[in-house]
Design an enzyme around this catalytic site. Structure first.
Site, short mmCIF file in Angstrom:
data_model
loop_
_atom_site.label_atom_id
_atom_site.label_comp_id
_atom_site.label_asym_id
_atom_site.label_seq_id
_atom_site.Cartn_x
_atom_site.Cartn_y
_atom_site.Cartn_z
N CYS A 17 15.15 7.57 -24.36
CA CYS A 17 15.14 6.11 -24.48
C CYS A 17 16.01 5.49 -23.41
O CYS A 17 16.68 6.19 -22.63
CB CYS A 17 15.63 5.69 -25.87
N CYS A 23 19.59 6.54 -23.70
CA CYS A 23 19.84 7.88 -23.14
C CYS A 23 19.99 7.80 -21.63
O CYS A 23 20.87 8.43 -21.03
CB CYS A 23 18.69 8.82 -23.49
N ASP A 56 0.48 -9.97 7.39
CA ASP A 56 0.27 -9.56 8.78
C ASP A 56 -1.24 -9.61 9.03
O ASP A 56 -2.03 -9.55 8.09
CB ASP A 56 0.82 -8.15 8.98
N ASP A 66 1.82 -3.73 7.59
CA ASP A 66 1.51 -2.31 7.74
C ASP A 66 2.16 -1.66 8.96
O ASP A 66 2.26 -0.44 9.04
CB ASP A 66 0.00 -2.10 7.83
N ASP A 70 6.54 -4.63 11.09
CA ASP A 70 6.63 -5.35 9.82
C ASP A 70 7.71 -4.78 8.91
O ASP A 70 8.03 -5.39 7.89
CB ASP A 70 5.29 -5.27 9.07
#
Length: 710
Positions: free
Chosen positions: A20, A23, A429, A603, A607
């Protein structure tokens, strides 16, 4: 331990008992305190702990010892062992759930007559006591077996002098059984064997659903790695072929890859020519021709020729393994919502134990008697279990990440989804994002194309390849010499010719389009114009983003003419051309300073800086590794609609997370006072608490039911 380029080291451990958000917080906090540790991050879906050590430091034994002392034993992380542990946990939960279900049905057979009377009449004392004993004989063993997952976890926590969420559950179940046996022996009126086993049955349903959610997210990475070759054919120094397990491949090994096989690891082709299908890695379905000297990535499918490959990386360091790690990281990351849930869960155990103790003491002091006061205290322990709170965010993030993965989007962190839900401005872009990055010839003249094609066929330059595609197959120029950054020259039908930049052919560039020049020595020069291909759904995507209240802008390093044409075709009115990497970073920073939360979609290497500066960032699967590393999400294929899908799912996850917080808070605001005042007995408390966990889990499954279908 694995050394990093910066001189530090990393350690991966399997911690099977992490269940959880609480934890995760305890493990990460404890390990980070170990000397030499820079950071510790738990992947909840994989139950994997990644420990980062500073340069020159690192004590893995100390880390393992700290985890043991905390009550979380660990082993070196191995995907196969992790999968086996996950399968074993699933089988244990199903078996415990089956035993609990059997106990519920058969305990109820004896409990219902106690509640309602047998055949419409009140039971006599002897018959009533007999029914209680039968209920205990069936219900208690079933409850003790079905509660083993909770009891073991609670015992480990208490041994480490801590209390996790399973401690109050275990105390509540054991106290309920003890009270019920006491009532049976003393011939009391009410027993709660059915409540104990029903509580565990419903809790186990919620825990199994949680297990399935995490397994679904984990299977995304497993599905990717399953596409990797399971073995490789190594070529020995004497030329003998040997089949070896994939894990035994080392950098420098010479491998044989036959048609129909996938590349086992990243490497460089030593001999052979073939067509490769890289769709698994890039989403591009068109085959790519490869030959000696070219690099290839693991997971690519060899379609035609036999290749000899020199391994440049082990299987664990391959491109495919890196993508799988991105998926794993996206399954559960430390996000703002998770940290909020952690803080709430951290105060739960002391608060609820204090409330239960005050309920018992206050009830007894007010004249309820120890029996009734204890029953109310047990009901408080059961009804206030924070399972719903612990599931509120992880269930949403896991569901959102898995849904996006099925849509071809890899999420690198849950925090990325939070930031993506907040964006109000999108920066694209041009080349490789709005467009496919595949130039095409504009207004071709067949005679001119036929003249230049023999020289174009001898070059690997993207513009030369676009010219070749327009000309189809044919002869290739001879005596070809390539001038880096300028162009190629060669002999066509006995005449020397050049193909390349305007300056390479001695003519002035017009600068209004992407161009390539061709001409024979002493002859007229021919200009070819090229334009990139707009992604098929670019205009639809921008329109959909605008409909969601986002503003759009295009930043490109290309010439103003091509940028203007592409922006207009895509429906983007705001654009800037000739941008350097620094210009893009400055533009993103200026937008942020103006109060915008920017989503950058890029990409190229130019960039990467803007991607890192943006509030949220996405990159296509064809992007450079630097850009993918800087991005929060990576999408595959040639459909730009993945951006809209990601925004929709992120916003849906944002809503579901806060709905879950609200549901958990509302439930506790109603249930806790009801239990304190005696309106809720342990049986009703068990049903109410488990129902709240199921509601939160089912609400999480609604995440990402977006309307975008492109």
């Amino acid at each position: 331990m694995r050394r990093t380029d910066a001189g530090g080291a990393t350690l991966e451990l399997l911690v099977p008992d992490v269940r959880c958000a609480g934890c995760m917080a305890k493990v990460e906090r404890t390990v980070t305190a170990v000397p030499g540790v820079v950071a510790a991050r738990v992947n909840l879906s994989q139950k994997r702990l990644l420990v980062e050590f500073r340069a020159g430091g690192g004590d893995p034994v100390g880390v393992v010892a700290a985890l043991d002392a905390l009550g979380y034993p660990s082993t070196p992380y191995d995907p196969q062992s992790a999968g086996q542990a996950r399968d074993r946990e699933g089988r244990e939960l199903i078996l415990a759930m089956a035993v609990a279900g059997f106990g519920v049905m058969n305990t109820m057979m004896f409990s219902v007559p106690i509640w309602a009377g047998l055949f419409g009449q009140e039971l006599g004392p002897a018959t009533r006591t007999l029914m209680m004993w039968f209920s205990g004989i069936v219900g208690a063993p079933c409850a003790l077996y079905a509660g083993l997952p909770f009891f073991r976890s609670a015992w480990r926590s208490l041994r480490a002098r801590r209390a996790n969420m399973d401690v109050p559950i275990s105390i509540g179940v054991l106290l309920t059984l003890a009270i019920s046996f006491s009532e049976t022996i003393l011939r009391g009126r009410d027993v709660y064997f059915d409540a104990a086993v029903s509580l565990l049955f419903l809790l186990l349903i919620g825990r199994w659903l949680e297990h399935r959610l995490r397994a679904r997210a984990s299977s995304a990475a497993a599905d990717l790695l399953a596409l990797q070759a399971t073995s490789a054919t190594r070529i020995g120094p004497d030329g003998v072929l040997t089949a070896i397990p994939l894990n035994n491949v080392a950098p420098g090994d010479l491998l044989l890859v036959r048609p129909g096989d996938r590349m086992p690891v990243d490497g460089e082709i030593v001999e052979g020519v073939s067509d490769l299908d890289n769709s698994l890695l890039t989403g591009e379905t068109a085959p790519v021709v490869v030959a000696a000297g070219q690099a290839v990535r693991a997971g690519a499918l060899n379609l035609s020729g036999v290749l000899r490959l020199r391994a440049t990386a082990a299987s664990a360091d391959s491109a495919l393994a890196a993508i799988a790690r991105l998926v794993e990281l996206g399954a559960q990351a430390r996000s703002r919502y998770v940290r909020l849930a952690d803080k709430a869960a951290a105060v739960y155990v002391p608060v609820v134990h204090t409330v239960a103790l005050l309920t018992f003491a206050g009830g007894w002091a007010l004249g309820l008697g120890p029996r009734e006061a204890l029953i109310r205290a047990v009901a408080v322990l059961i009804v206030t279990c924070p399972c719903a709170l612990g599931l509120a965010v992880p269930a949403v993030q896991i569901t959102a990440s898995a849904r996006l993965f099925r849509k071809g989007v890899l999420v690198k962190s849950g925090a990325a989804l939070e930031r993506l839900a907040e964006v109000d401005h999108v920066v694209f872009d041009k080349t490789g994002v709005l467009t496919l990055g595949h130039p095409r010839l504009i207004d071709p003249v067949p005679a001119a194309v036929a003249m230049a094609a023999p020289l174009a066929r001898a070059s690997r330059h993207p513009l030369a390849r676009a010219l070749t595609e327009a000309a189809c197959d044919g002869p290739v120029a001879t005596a070809v010499v390539e001038h880096a950054g300028q162009g190629v020259e060669g002999t066509i039908d006995g005449r020397r010719a050049r193909l390349g930049r305007a300056a390479f052919l001695g003519v002035p560039s017009r600068g209004d389009a992407t161009e390539l020049w061709f001409g024979f020595e002493g002859d007229t020069k021919i200009r070819f114009r090229f334009e990139d291909t707009l992604r098929p759904d670019a205009a639809e995507t921008i329109s959909a983003l605008r409909a969601r209240g986002l503003t759009i802008e295009v930043l490109s390093g290309d010439l103003p003419g091509p940028v203007a044409r592409m922006a207009e075709a895509a429906g983007a009115t705001a654009w800037r051309a000739g941008c350097t990497p620094q210009d893009k970073v400055a533009a993103v920073e200026a937008l942020a300073a103006a109060g915008h939360k920017v989503l950058m979609v890029g990409d190229g290497l130019n960039d990467a800086g803007a991607l890192a500066k943006a509030h949220a960032a996405m990159a296509p699967g064809t992007a450079l590794e630097a850009s993918q590393n800087a991005a929060d999400l990576v999408f595959s294929g040639d459909r730009l609609g993945a951006v809209v899908t990601a925004v929709d799912v992120a916003r849906s996850a944002h809503r579901r997370a806060f709905e879950n917080f609200g549901l958990a808070a509302l439930y506790n605001a109603i249930a806790a006072p009801a239990a304190i005042l005696g309106f809720v007995n342990p049986f009703v408390a068990a049903i109410a608490m488990s129902a709240s966990s199921l509601v939160v889990t089912l609400n999480a499954l609604r995440t990402g039911a977006a309307r975008w279908t492109s």
